[in-house]
Design a protein around this motif. Structure first.
Motif, PDB file in Angstrom:
ATOM      1  N   ARG A   1       0.825  -1.202   0.000  1.00 43.07           N
ATOM      2  CA  ARG A   1       0.000   0.000   0.000  1.00 43.07           C
ATOM      3  C   ARG A   1       0.862   1.256   0.000  1.00 43.07           C
ATOM      4  O   ARG A   1       0.587   2.216  -0.735  1.00 43.07           O
ATOM      5  CB  ARG A   1      -0.929  -0.018   1.204  1.00 43.07           C
ATOM      6  N   ALA A   2       1.916   1.255   0.833  1.00 45.50           N
ATOM      7  CA  ALA A   2       2.804   2.415   0.901  1.00 45.50           C
ATOM      8  C   ALA A   2       3.516   2.658  -0.427  1.00 45.50           C
ATOM      9  O   ALA A   2       3.833   3.800  -0.770  1.00 45.50           O
ATOM     10  CB  ALA A   2       3.824   2.227   2.022  1.00 45.50           C
TER      11      ALA A   2
ATOM     12  N   ASP B   1      -2.333  -0.809  -6.278  1.00 46.06           N
ATOM     13  CA  ASP B   1      -3.780  -0.655  -6.340  1.00 46.06           C
ATOM     14  C   ASP B   1      -4.349  -1.588  -7.408  1.00 46.06           C
ATOM     15  O   ASP B   1      -3.972  -1.465  -8.577  1.00 46.06           O
ATOM     16  CB  ASP B   1      -4.155   0.791  -6.656  1.00 46.06           C
ATOM     17  N   PRO B   2      -5.214  -2.530  -7.000  1.00 51.19           N
ATOM     18  CA  PRO B   2      -5.653  -2.795  -5.632  1.00 51.19           C
ATOM     19  C   PRO B   2      -4.631  -3.590  -4.837  1.00 51.19           C
ATOM     20  O   PRO B   2      -3.709  -4.181  -5.400  1.00 51.19           O
ATOM     21  CB  PRO B   2      -6.930  -3.613  -5.842  1.00 51.19           C
ATOM     22  N   VAL B   3      -4.825  -3.616  -3.524  1.00 50.01           N
ATOM     23  CA  VAL B   3      -4.071  -4.488  -2.625  1.00 50.01           C
ATOM     24  C   VAL B   3      -5.067  -5.495  -2.066  1.00 50.01           C
ATOM     25  O   VAL B   3      -5.941  -5.134  -1.275  1.00 50.01           O
ATOM     26  CB  VAL B   3      -3.395  -3.707  -1.491  1.00 50.01           C
ATOM     27  N   ILE B   4      -4.942  -6.747  -2.499  1.00 48.90           N
ATOM     28  CA  ILE B   4      -5.907  -7.788  -2.159  1.00 48.90           C
ATOM     29  C   ILE B   4      -5.288  -8.705  -1.111  1.00 48.90           C
ATOM     30  O   ILE B   4      -4.278  -9.359  -1.368  1.00 48.90           O
ATOM     31  CB  ILE B   4      -6.307  -8.598  -3.399  1.00 48.90           C
TER      32      ILE B   4
ATOM     33  N   GLY C   1      -3.800  -1.610   5.215  1.00 52.63           N
ATOM     34  CA  GLY C   1      -3.789  -0.943   3.922  1.00 52.63           C
ATOM     35  C   GLY C   1      -4.410  -1.708   2.783  1.00 52.63           C
ATOM     36  O   GLY C   1      -4.398  -1.235   1.640  1.00 52.63           O
ATOM     37  N   ALA C   2      -4.958  -2.887   3.046  1.00 53.94           N
ATOM     38  CA  ALA C   2      -5.595  -3.650   1.973  1.00 53.94           C
ATOM     39  C   ALA C   2      -6.827  -2.903   1.473  1.00 53.94           C
ATOM     40  O   ALA C   2      -7.582  -2.322   2.252  1.00 53.94           O
ATOM     41  CB  ALA C   2      -5.985  -5.034   2.462  1.00 53.94           C
ATOM     42  N   THR C   3      -7.030  -2.942   0.160  1.00 56.55           N
ATOM     43  CA  THR C   3      -8.256  -2.375  -0.407  1.00 56.55           C
ATOM     44  C   THR C   3      -9.364  -3.409  -0.466  1.00 56.55           C
ATOM     45  O   THR C   3     -10.540  -3.050  -0.523  1.00 56.55           O
ATOM     46  CB  THR C   3      -7.987  -1.842  -1.823  1.00 56.55           C
ATOM     47  N   HIS C   4      -8.998  -4.696  -0.469  1.00 56.15           N
ATOM     48  CA  HIS C   4      -9.984  -5.774  -0.519  1.00 56.15           C
ATOM     49  C   HIS C   4      -9.489  -6.926   0.355  1.00 56.15           C
ATOM     50  O   HIS C   4      -8.279  -7.142   0.493  1.00 56.15           O
ATOM     51  CB  HIS C   4     -10.184  -6.295  -1.948  1.00 56.15           C
TER      52      HIS C   4
END
Length: 357
Positions: free
Chosen positions: A196-197, A201-204, A220-223
């Protein structure tokens, strides 16, 4: 002094009195203030990794230097992170830019000190850091700023260094690329945090337990996905049907390595961060290897140079760019450490840190 000792593979853990060796010319004595409970230690306990017993557990720690040999290059009073894989700087790998593969570093168990009754004693990865004190060579400690909290500093020596290194050094992930992380222990969550840093994108994030969902999102996960037979299709549904640009396997099992492989796009990269068993064979179809054009490789200790990278991570933490403290789900005493191993074996929580006065 007291330490958490494993007497044999599969045996119950217990806090015992041990005797440390005298200081050599370049040795230091470190009063441990915080030590992480890491899955590599569990592998020593359950026999996944071959070990010598009785064994003092622990290799992820931070503390204060209380004594130093006459030739040691570390000052008494320095706050330090312990380094379980100090490179020799002279072997072929060290002199060819790969200190994480040093021929002398990372030995599973090392004879050091003795039991209270004078019997032989071994320590995990040259440290045996789940103890009130350790005696190690000065090359096995890295000075960090005094204002860095000990619990956070401890994680820099293993989980964070491994996860951040896997993302930035092994995979060289670039902003805008997609990342899949399978296995959300301390290393896996560090990998999520680093991805994430870095602008992925995305971070699954994937785990077998839905209980890891909030931890993954906080890192920081998006999913978040629960691992299952539909994982590959689910990942493709989040990546414009291609699959992930980068997949990070943080478990160390053939089944999850294959799952990471299947969920990665053609031409993508699969990085194995987890350390598995020697008899757990990974099988891939030869045609698939050719047709998919994927890269499969491991990341050993984050392909890092701890002497360089730990101080850099400490600066990032103090600047607010990284927050390893978010990975800590339990803070316990040394007497409670054995129970922490049981929780880790059940897949509960992220990182447990043992705090010592």
């Amino acid at each position: 002094m007291r330490a958490l000792v494993c007497r044999d593979a599969g045996a119950a853990l217990a806090v015992e009195e041990i005797v440390l060796p005298e200081l050599g010319p370049r040795d230091v004595r470190v009063r441990i203030r915080a030590a992480g409970v890491c899955h590599s230690d569990l592998s020593m306990v359950n026999g996944t990794l071959k070990a010598a017993y009785p064994l003092v557990l622990g290799h992820e720690a931070a503390g204060v230097v209380t004594a130093a040999g006459p030739e040691a290059n570390v000052a008494v009073g320095a706050h330090v992170v312990l380094n379980w894989a100090p490179p020799c700087r002279t072997c072929w790998f060290c002199t060819h830019g790969q200190p994480w593969l040093c021929e002398t570093a990372g030995v599973a168990t090392t004879p050091r000190g003795s039991t209270a009754d004078g019997g032989p004693l071994h320590v995990t990865l040259g440290l045996g850091a789940l103890a009130e004190e350790v005696v190690v060579g000065d090359h096995a400690v890295i000075a960090v700023p005094d204002e860095l909290p000990f619990a956070t500093a401890a994680l820099l020596g293993c989980a964070v260094l491994t996860g951040v290194g896997a993302v930035l050094r092994t995979a060289a992930l670039r902003a805008g690329e997609s990342a899949l992380v399978i296995g959300l222990g301390g290393v896996g969550l560090s990998t999520v945090m680093a991805a994430r840093a870095a602008g992925a994108d995305p971070v699954i994030a994937v785990d077998v337990s839905d209980a890891k969902r909030e931890l993954a999102l906080a890192a920081g996960a998006t999913h978040f996905l629960v691992s299952g037979d539909e994982l590959s299709g689910q990942v493709r549904g989040l990546t414009e049907r291609r699959g992930a640009d980068h997949s990070f396997e943080c478990v160390g099992r053939s089944a999850t390595i294959r799952a990471a492989w299947r969920a990665t796009r053609r031409g993508g990269q699969v990085t194995v961060v987890g350390m598995g068993a020697k008899d757990d064979m990974v099988s891939l179809a030869a045609l698939d290897v050719f047709h998919s054009a994927r890269t499969l490789r491991s990341s050993v200790y984050g392909n890092s140079d701890p002497d360089r990278d730990v101080p850099d991570l400490a600066r990032q933490v103090l600047a607010g760019d990284l927050d390893p403290a978010a990975l800590i789900t339990d803070r316990v005493t040394l007497d409670e450490a054995a129970a922490a191993f049981a929780r880790m074996a059940r897949g509960e929580g992220a990182r447990t840190v043992v705090l010592l006065p």
